[in-house]
Design an enzyme around this catalytic site. Structure first.
Site, PDB file in Angstrom:
ATOM      1  N   GLY A   1       0.846  -1.189   0.000  1.00  0.00           N
ATOM      2  CA  GLY A   1       0.000   0.000   0.000  1.00  0.00           C
ATOM      3  C   GLY A   1       0.880   1.237   0.000  1.00  0.00           C
ATOM      4  O   GLY A   1       2.046   1.154   0.380  1.00  0.00           O
TER       5      GLY A   1
ATOM      6  N   CYS B   1       5.326  -6.088   1.575  1.00  0.00           N
ATOM      7  CA  CYS B   1       5.609  -4.659   1.621  1.00  0.00           C
ATOM      8  C   CYS B   1       4.889  -3.998   2.810  1.00  0.00           C
ATOM      9  O   CYS B   1       5.192  -4.300   3.953  1.00  0.00           O
ATOM     10  CB  CYS B   1       5.254  -4.016   0.270  1.00  0.00           C
ATOM     11  SG  CYS B   1       5.887  -2.353   0.086  1.00  0.00           S
ATOM     12  N   TYR B   2       3.891  -3.127   2.557  1.00  0.00           N
ATOM     13  CA  TYR B   2       3.135  -2.542   3.679  1.00  0.00           C
ATOM     14  C   TYR B   2       2.557  -3.658   4.541  1.00  0.00           C
ATOM     15  O   TYR B   2       2.456  -3.538   5.764  1.00  0.00           O
ATOM     16  CB  TYR B   2       2.009  -1.668   3.123  1.00  0.00           C
ATOM     17  CG  TYR B   2       1.265  -0.866   4.176  1.00  0.00           C
ATOM     18  CD1 TYR B   2       1.730   0.378   4.573  1.00  0.00           C
ATOM     19  CD2 TYR B   2       0.099  -1.357   4.757  1.00  0.00           C
ATOM     20  CE1 TYR B   2       1.053   1.113   5.541  1.00  0.00           C
ATOM     21  CE2 TYR B   2      -0.586  -0.630   5.717  1.00  0.00           C
ATOM     22  CZ  TYR B   2      -0.103   0.610   6.106  1.00  0.00           C
ATOM     23  OH  TYR B   2      -0.779   1.331   7.053  1.00  0.00           O
TER      24      TYR B   2
ATOM     25  N   HIS C   1       8.141  -7.604  -3.399  1.00  0.00           N
ATOM     26  CA  HIS C   1       6.862  -7.984  -4.007  1.00  0.00           C
ATOM     27  C   HIS C   1       6.992  -9.297  -4.794  1.00  0.00           C
ATOM     28  O   HIS C   1       7.336  -9.276  -5.968  1.00  0.00           O
ATOM     29  CB  HIS C   1       6.394  -6.884  -4.967  1.00  0.00           C
ATOM     30  CG  HIS C   1       5.949  -5.642  -4.266  1.00  0.00           C
ATOM     31  ND1 HIS C   1       4.647  -5.434  -3.861  1.00  0.00           N
ATOM     32  CD2 HIS C   1       6.633  -4.545  -3.886  1.00  0.00           C
ATOM     33  CE1 HIS C   1       4.553  -4.262  -3.266  1.00  0.00           C
ATOM     34  NE2 HIS C   1       5.748  -3.699  -3.265  1.00  0.00           N
TER      35      HIS C   1
ATOM     36  N   GLU D   1       4.663 -10.959  -6.060  1.00  0.00           N
ATOM     37  CA  GLU D   1       3.639 -11.048  -7.103  1.00  0.00           C
ATOM     38  C   GLU D   1       4.070 -10.402  -8.412  1.00  0.00           C
ATOM     39  O   GLU D   1       3.439 -10.576  -9.447  1.00  0.00           O
ATOM     40  CB  GLU D   1       2.325 -10.422  -6.612  1.00  0.00           C
ATOM     41  CG  GLU D   1       2.271  -8.891  -6.589  1.00  0.00           C
ATOM     42  CD  GLU D   1       2.923  -8.271  -5.342  1.00  0.00           C
ATOM     43  OE1 GLU D   1       3.797  -8.931  -4.738  1.00  0.00           O
ATOM     44  OE2 GLU D   1       2.570  -7.126  -5.007  1.00  0.00           O
TER      45      GLU D   1
ATOM     46  N   ASP E   1     -19.612 -10.138 -20.936  1.00  0.00           N
ATOM     47  CA  ASP E   1     -19.873 -10.245 -19.492  1.00  0.00           C
ATOM     48  C   ASP E   1     -21.334 -10.601 -19.203  1.00  0.00           C
ATOM     49  O   ASP E   1     -21.621 -11.561 -18.492  1.00  0.00           O
ATOM     50  CB  ASP E   1     -19.520  -8.936 -18.769  1.00  0.00           C
ATOM     51  CG  ASP E   1     -18.133  -8.446 -19.135  1.00  0.00           C
ATOM     52  OD1 ASP E   1     -17.287  -9.303 -19.448  1.00  0.00           O
ATOM     53  OD2 ASP E   1     -17.893  -7.225 -19.122  1.00  0.00           O
TER      54      ASP E   1
ATOM     55  N   LYS F   1     -11.397  -9.740 -17.388  1.00  0.00           N
ATOM     56  CA  LYS F   1     -11.982 -10.070 -18.694  1.00  0.00           C
ATOM     57  C   LYS F   1     -11.504 -11.407 -19.256  1.00  0.00           C
ATOM     58  O   LYS F   1     -12.304 -12.208 -19.737  1.00  0.00           O
ATOM     59  CB  LYS F   1     -11.615  -8.940 -19.666  1.00  0.00           C
ATOM     60  CG  LYS F   1     -12.463  -8.856 -20.889  1.00  0.00           C
ATOM     61  CD  LYS F   1     -13.839  -8.408 -20.509  1.00  0.00           C
ATOM     62  CE  LYS F   1     -14.608  -7.805 -21.607  1.00  0.00           C
ATOM     63  NZ  LYS F   1     -15.777  -7.078 -21.111  1.00  0.00           N
TER      64      LYS F   1
END
Ligand code: XMP
Length: 530
Positions: A60, A87-88, A174, A176, A232, A375
């Site tokens: 964050g 991280c945060y 991070h 990710e 969608d 999507k």
């Protein structure tokens, strides 16, 4: 997943307003475990009720010492589920459990060499020296009791820490982000070795649990589906028709802002595909009146979204017994409309038509089964549901339609120009994509266009046609490569394709004397112009 149950194995990402929050959920799903995002300050009881298999605390932008720094309910560390912080997320874990975070002189941004220290369950199987992605100024200076430091960098004395006994793990970097060389191995260690999960989640087996949970929610009530004909709402239609069949009425609102021949096509394709009630509402005149003279994009979006609710409500009252309105809200809609349900700290980029508040006197319970998906995941779900390729691979089209592609006030003359120019853009770029598909066998191959359309700005320019001066409109071509609309690159179209599009538009669309190509990516631009 507002009205659908979470799969048995699910990882909750607590969102501290990170730019990487959605990415974490996405990475976990890519590894075969369902993951969704919840606001960081959700009470521990609420989180426990979702029966998570594990929690991940995102990064964050705030400092843990900032006045309104986002915090976490300390009881989440006592739920008995493994927790991983990034991280945060590492810093908040440290301060909540009695450690300390300090301000460092020099921040650490980008790739950084990491050295491991001692044993680590999280880093097992990864090299002693490796590259990770850092983006921080504050850092943990003292770990909480029971924790050990498991890696460091030159500027960060606690690049990762863990208390294996209590199943608490955290990294300052991070994992990710793809630039963290072994980030995916660390996530796998967490999900499979530490949490003991089994990578059984996929779009195919999700269909059954979604259908079952829709049946349970709806019971004997009736549902109307806000059907636009896009991927969608069509996927939601397929799910609902499988779940509740004739209790469903599909409602297609024709606001007069659709592409050339689109209303007829949607009705034909949908009624051929499904045995459900279909209502085509002709609201063209009402919308034209409401939008008369309206210029400001958010005002257009609000008017269109509010009128949609009113139109659906009218149909619901005529149908009788309708409790639910189903719609194809997807995760990026929520993020860009100000993170309604993630509770995150994202700001409003644009108000997606389906997230405008109900006007007075209108009420529905909402069913939005896709509201945690991106999507490309929804396309995979559509295929798993047996929808034909021509629906699954339709390019996205915004609910407010051509109103947000006509800059300035909408008028019948501008609509006519844009519909005709847009039809040429789609014809030419459909053909270009089809050629690429034939050559590569891949639908979203490098350089294929993900979304393409025409935009009509509110200006005129001088030209010369047949020795005569013209003072007419330019049309802007927008074509982007993307996978999930969160980021996009302008498409590097071959010159001959650009030349054909431009030549045809100027020759075939009266009132246009110029074509420009938008060469801006997202960010800093957005895909649509309004
Ligand atoms: P932007 O312009 O924000 O768009 O980069 C991202 C994607 O979302 C589509 N879009 C919408 N879709 N209702 C929708 O259903 C809306 O109000 C809306 N606004 C933008 C846009 O076409 C792109 O694919």
């Amino acid at each position: 997943m507002s009205e659908t149950a979470l799969p048995e194995e699910n990882v909750i990402v607590l969102d501290f307003g990170a730019q990487y929050g959605q990415l974490i959920a996405r990475r976990v799903r890519d590894l075969g475990v369902f993951s969704s995002i919840v606001a960081c300050d959700a009470p521990a009881e609420e989180i426990a009720a979702m029966k998570p298999s594990a929690l991940i605390l995102s990064g964050g932008p705030a400092s843990v010492y900032a006045e309104d720094a986002p915090s976490v309910d300390p009881k989440v560390f006592e739920l008995g589920v493994p927790v991983l912080g990034f991280c945060y997320g590492q810093q908040i874990m440290a301060t909540t459990l009695g450690g300390e975070v300090g301000h460092t002189e020099k921040g650490e941004y980008g790739a950084a060499p990491l050295s491991r220290r001692g044993e680590s369950r999280l880093l097992t199987g990864t090299p002693e020296e490796q590259t990770v992605w850092m983006s921080h100024r504050d850092a943990v200076s003292r770990v909480p009791e029971g924790f050990v430091v498991t890696s460091v960098t030159d500027t960060c004395p606690v690049a990762s820490m863990e208390c294996a006994e209590k199943m608490l793990f955290a990294t300052q970097f991070h994992p990710e982000v793809r630039h963290t060389e072994h980030g995916s191995d660390m996530l796998k260690n967490f999900l499979f070795d530490i949490c003991g999960l089994s990578a059984t989640w996929s779009m195919e087996n999700l269909v059954d649990s979604m259908v079952a949970s829709i049946c349970k929610t709806v019971g004997d009530d009736r549902v109307i589906l806000a059907l636009s004909g896009g991927v969608d709402s069509s996927v939601v239609g397929a799910l609902l028709s499988r779940a509740i069949g004739k209790q469903l009425t599909c409602v297609f609102i024709n606001h007069g802002l659709l592409r050339k021949n689109e209303p007829e096509e949607v009705e034909r394709v949908f009624t051929e595909q499904f045995d459900v009630d279909f209502v085509h509402v002709h609201a063209e005149e009402r919308y034209a009146e409401l939008l008369d003279g309206v210029v400001e994009p958010e005002q257009k979006r609000r008017i269109i979204g509010t009128q949609f609710w009113k139109e659906f409500f009218t149909v619901a009252q005529k149908t009788g017994g309708v409790k639910y309105l189903a719609q194809g809200t997807i995760y990026p809609d929520i993020i860009e409309s100000g993170a309604r349900k993630t509770g995150g700290k994202a700001s409003t980029i644009k108000s997606h038509h389906n997230l405008i508040p109900f006007p007075e006197g209108v009420h529905f319970d909402l069913i939005e089964p896709l509201d945690h998906f991106f999507k490309d995941e929804i396309r995979a779900l559509g295929t798993a549901l047996g929808l034909p390729d021509r629906i699954v691979h339709r390019q996205p089209f915004p609910g407010p339609g051509l109103a947000i592609r006509i800059i300035g006030a909408v008028s019948p003359e501008k609509l006519e120009i844009l519909k005709n120019a847009d039809a040429i853009v789609r014809e030419e770029l459909d053909a270009y994509n089809a050629r690429l598909f034939e050559e590569t066998g891949e639908r979203n191959s490098e350089h294929s266009c993900w979304q393409y359309f025409a935009v009509l700005p509110d200006i005129k320019s001088v030209g010369v046609m047949g020795d005569e001066r013209t003072y007419a409109r330019p049309v802007i071509l927008r074509a982007v490569e993307s996978s999930d609309a969160m980021t996009a690159d302008w498409a590097k179209l071959p010159y001959d394709v650009l030349a054909r599009v431009s030549g045809r538009i100027v020759a075939e669309v009266p009132g246009v004397n110029r074509v420009a190509y938008d060469i801006t990516s997202k960010p800093p631009a957005t895909i649509e112009w309004e």
